[in-house]
Design an enzyme around this catalytic site. Sequence first.
Site, PDB file in Angstrom:
ATOM      1  CB  CYS A 106      -0.945   0.005   1.187  1.00 36.61           C
ATOM      2  SG  CYS A 106      -2.077  -1.381   1.141  1.00 36.61           S
ATOM      3  CG  HIS A 136      -3.473   3.200   2.294  1.00 38.46           C
ATOM      4  ND1 HIS A 136      -3.814   2.818   1.016  1.00 38.46           N
ATOM      5  CD2 HIS A 136      -3.625   2.095   3.067  1.00 38.46           C
ATOM      6  CE1 HIS A 136      -4.143   1.544   1.016  1.00 38.46           C
ATOM      7  NE2 HIS A 136      -4.034   1.077   2.242  1.00 38.46           N
ATOM      8  CG  ASN A 147      -6.910  -1.170   1.448  1.00 37.62           C
ATOM      9  OD1 ASN A 147      -6.244  -0.733   0.512  1.00 37.62           O
ATOM     10  ND2 ASN A 147      -6.360  -1.629   2.561  1.00 37.62           N
TER      11      ASN A 147
HETATM   12  O1  UT7 Z   1      -3.915  -1.661   3.647  1.00 37.04           O
HETATM   13  C1  UT7 Z   1      -3.071  -2.055   4.672  1.00 37.04           C
HETATM   14  C2  UT7 Z   1      -3.424  -1.405   5.942  1.00 37.04           C
HETATM   15  N1  UT7 Z   1      -4.627  -1.994   6.473  1.00 37.04           N
HETATM   16  C3  UT7 Z   1      -5.183  -1.451   7.519  1.00 37.04           C
HETATM   17  O2  UT7 Z   1      -4.703  -0.447   7.975  1.00 37.04           O
HETATM   18  C4  UT7 Z   1      -6.376  -2.118   8.161  1.00 37.04           C
HETATM   19  C5  UT7 Z   1      -6.234  -2.050   9.659  1.00 37.04           C
HETATM   20  N2  UT7 Z   1      -7.271  -2.744  10.435  1.00 37.04           N
HETATM   21  C6  UT7 Z   1      -8.571  -2.406  10.398  1.00 37.04           C
HETATM   22  O3  UT7 Z   1      -9.001  -1.571   9.624  1.00 37.04           O
HETATM   23  C7  UT7 Z   1      -9.492  -3.055  11.399  1.00 37.04           C
HETATM   24  O4  UT7 Z   1      -8.723  -3.720  12.382  1.00 37.04           O
HETATM   25  C8  UT7 Z   1     -10.490  -4.062  10.793  1.00 37.04           C
HETATM   26  C9  UT7 Z   1     -11.517  -3.314   9.948  1.00 37.04           C
HETATM   27  C10 UT7 Z   1      -9.786  -5.090   9.957  1.00 37.04           C
HETATM   28  C11 UT7 Z   1     -11.255  -4.771  11.915  1.00 37.04           C
HETATM   29  O5  UT7 Z   1     -11.935  -3.826  12.738  1.00 37.04           O
HETATM   30  P1  UT7 Z   1     -11.872  -3.927  14.316  1.00 37.04           P
HETATM   31  O6  UT7 Z   1     -12.677  -2.842  14.850  1.00 37.04           O
HETATM   32  O7  UT7 Z   1     -10.424  -3.987  14.700  1.00 37.04           O
HETATM   33  O8  UT7 Z   1     -12.626  -5.271  14.586  1.00 37.04           O
HETATM   34  P2  UT7 Z   1     -12.103  -6.550  15.373  1.00 37.04           P
HETATM   35  O9  UT7 Z   1     -11.167  -7.337  14.545  1.00 37.04           O
HETATM   36  O10 UT7 Z   1     -11.653  -6.141  16.744  1.00 37.04           O
HETATM   37  O11 UT7 Z   1     -13.436  -7.338  15.552  1.00 37.04           O
HETATM   38  C12 UT7 Z   1     -14.501  -6.872  16.400  1.00 37.04           C
HETATM   39  C13 UT7 Z   1     -15.651  -7.828  16.279  1.00 37.04           C
HETATM   40  C14 UT7 Z   1     -15.246  -9.283  16.440  1.00 37.04           C
HETATM   41  O12 UT7 Z   1     -16.288  -9.953  17.097  1.00 37.04           O
HETATM   42  P3  UT7 Z   1     -16.184 -10.306  18.669  1.00 37.04           P
HETATM   43  O13 UT7 Z   1     -14.959 -11.145  18.791  1.00 37.04           O
HETATM   44  O14 UT7 Z   1     -16.057  -8.980  19.350  1.00 37.04           O
HETATM   45  O15 UT7 Z   1     -17.460 -11.026  18.940  1.00 37.04           O
HETATM   46  C15 UT7 Z   1     -15.158  -9.784  15.033  1.00 37.04           C
HETATM   47  O16 UT7 Z   1     -15.365 -11.172  14.928  1.00 37.04           O
HETATM   48  O17 UT7 Z   1     -16.220  -7.708  14.971  1.00 37.04           O
HETATM   49  C16 UT7 Z   1     -16.266  -9.009  14.373  1.00 37.04           C
HETATM   50  N3  UT7 Z   1     -16.095  -8.851  12.947  1.00 37.04           N
HETATM   51  C17 UT7 Z   1     -17.097  -8.661  12.112  1.00 37.04           C
HETATM   52  N4  UT7 Z   1     -18.428  -8.585  12.311  1.00 37.04           N
HETATM   53  C18 UT7 Z   1     -19.209  -8.369  11.230  1.00 37.04           C
HETATM   54  C19 UT7 Z   1     -14.921  -8.834  12.242  1.00 37.04           C
HETATM   55  N5  UT7 Z   1     -15.183  -8.645  10.949  1.00 37.04           N
HETATM   56  C20 UT7 Z   1     -16.523  -8.513  10.840  1.00 37.04           C
HETATM   57  C21 UT7 Z   1     -17.393  -8.323   9.759  1.00 37.04           C
HETATM   58  N6  UT7 Z   1     -18.714  -8.241   9.997  1.00 37.04           N
HETATM   59  N7  UT7 Z   1     -16.942  -8.161   8.499  1.00 37.04           N
END
Ligand code: UT7
Length: 337
Positions: free
Chosen positions: A112, A263, A293
């Site tokens: 990226c 980005h 993205n």
């Molecule tokens: O391009 C390279 C750079 N990339 C980035 O900078 C991306 C960086 N990371 C992110 O943008 C975020 O970490 C994500 C969007 C990938 C994830 O968001 P988050 O707020 O960190 O969510 P999380 O992984 O902490 O998950 C929270 C909850 C979990 O459920 P529990 O364990 O709390 O019950 C996940 O299982 O959300 C759940 N979850 C979803 N729920 C519905 C994760 N993905 C989804 C989904 N739909 N798509």
Amino acid sequence: MPIFICGTGSYVPKKVLTNDELSLRVDTNDEWIRTRTGIRERRIASEEEASSDLCYHASLRALEAARLGPEAIDLILVATITPDTPFPATACYLQRCLNCRPIPALDINAACSGFPYGLHLARQCLLGDPHCRHILFVCGDKMSSVTDWQDRSSCVLLGDGAGAVIVGRSEDSEGNSPPEGLRLQISDILLGADGLGADQIIMPAGGSRRPASPQTVEGREHFFRMDGKRVFREAVQVMGECAEEILRRNGLSSGEIDYLIPHQANIRIINAVAQHLQIPQDRITITLDRYGNTSTSAIPIALDEAVRSERIARGKKLLTLAFGAGLTWGAALLQSE
Ligand code: UT7
């Protein structure tokens, strides 16, 4: 000698994939995706379209904007993490499509952060070689080709697209000035990498360490994998520091930045960085709501949209900020003329 971006172009595939459509494939919903990422929909390339095809369309638009034909190009640089084939380079396929002279063509992989990395290389090539007058630098990724459609934590994030720029000198060796129109002078570029974070965003197999095998396919190792939470934290911190450093060494304050082109990974990352830098929302270019993205191409697509919308007047300062797999990061400071 000043080096300029003298034309921009971008391309996204026609097919739109909405959050609601995605929720029919995996256990997710529009509300979660919008509030946690800012993404509403993304574009998905057809089976026939590879990264070089996306790059081709973006290149034609950038060449047109610079009022140049493919014959004027002296070097092709392509930044991609989804090459058409592991080898030869996607840049060579693009050269074939454009029907260029037998000019050099090569790929770079900075994920990226491909835009500031490639811009740096383009600038150095122009400064080091008087025979090199115009460089076609394209960022293109078909992320849908490495998306694990069973992994809800990553499949909702990614999209396909390409963005291109023509990079040239203020004057060529015959003293001819580049075409009229908005030009962006490359004022400064700052790059960094930390290989200790290499596993945080990765496609584990398909390279020399883990060649493709039935086991790697079975283990879904040919897809994008990310430690999302960790990457989120690092992205906010590193992008903030990177911006501060490039501003500091150019004697600028964040208040002097007219447009921030970050980005496009997550709206919460963008907002946190902007808040840290105290840059208001109306100075930030956002495309991730429509494209998700798109990896390397996210910044040049956003740049092209900003240029074409005529939002960018002359005499403005632009800061592009990147962060991605590697880990890699970078910033490019541009001045419109
Ligand atoms: O391009 C390279 C750079 N990339 C980035 O900078 C991306 C960086 N990371 C992110 O943008 C975020 O970490 C994500 C969007 C990938 C994830 O968001 P988050 O707020 O960190 O969510 P999380 O992984 O902490 O998950 C929270 C909850 C979990 O459920 P529990 O364990 O709390 O019950 C996940 O299982 O959300 C759940 N979850 C979803 N729920 C519905 C994760 N993905 C989804 C989904 N739909 N798509």
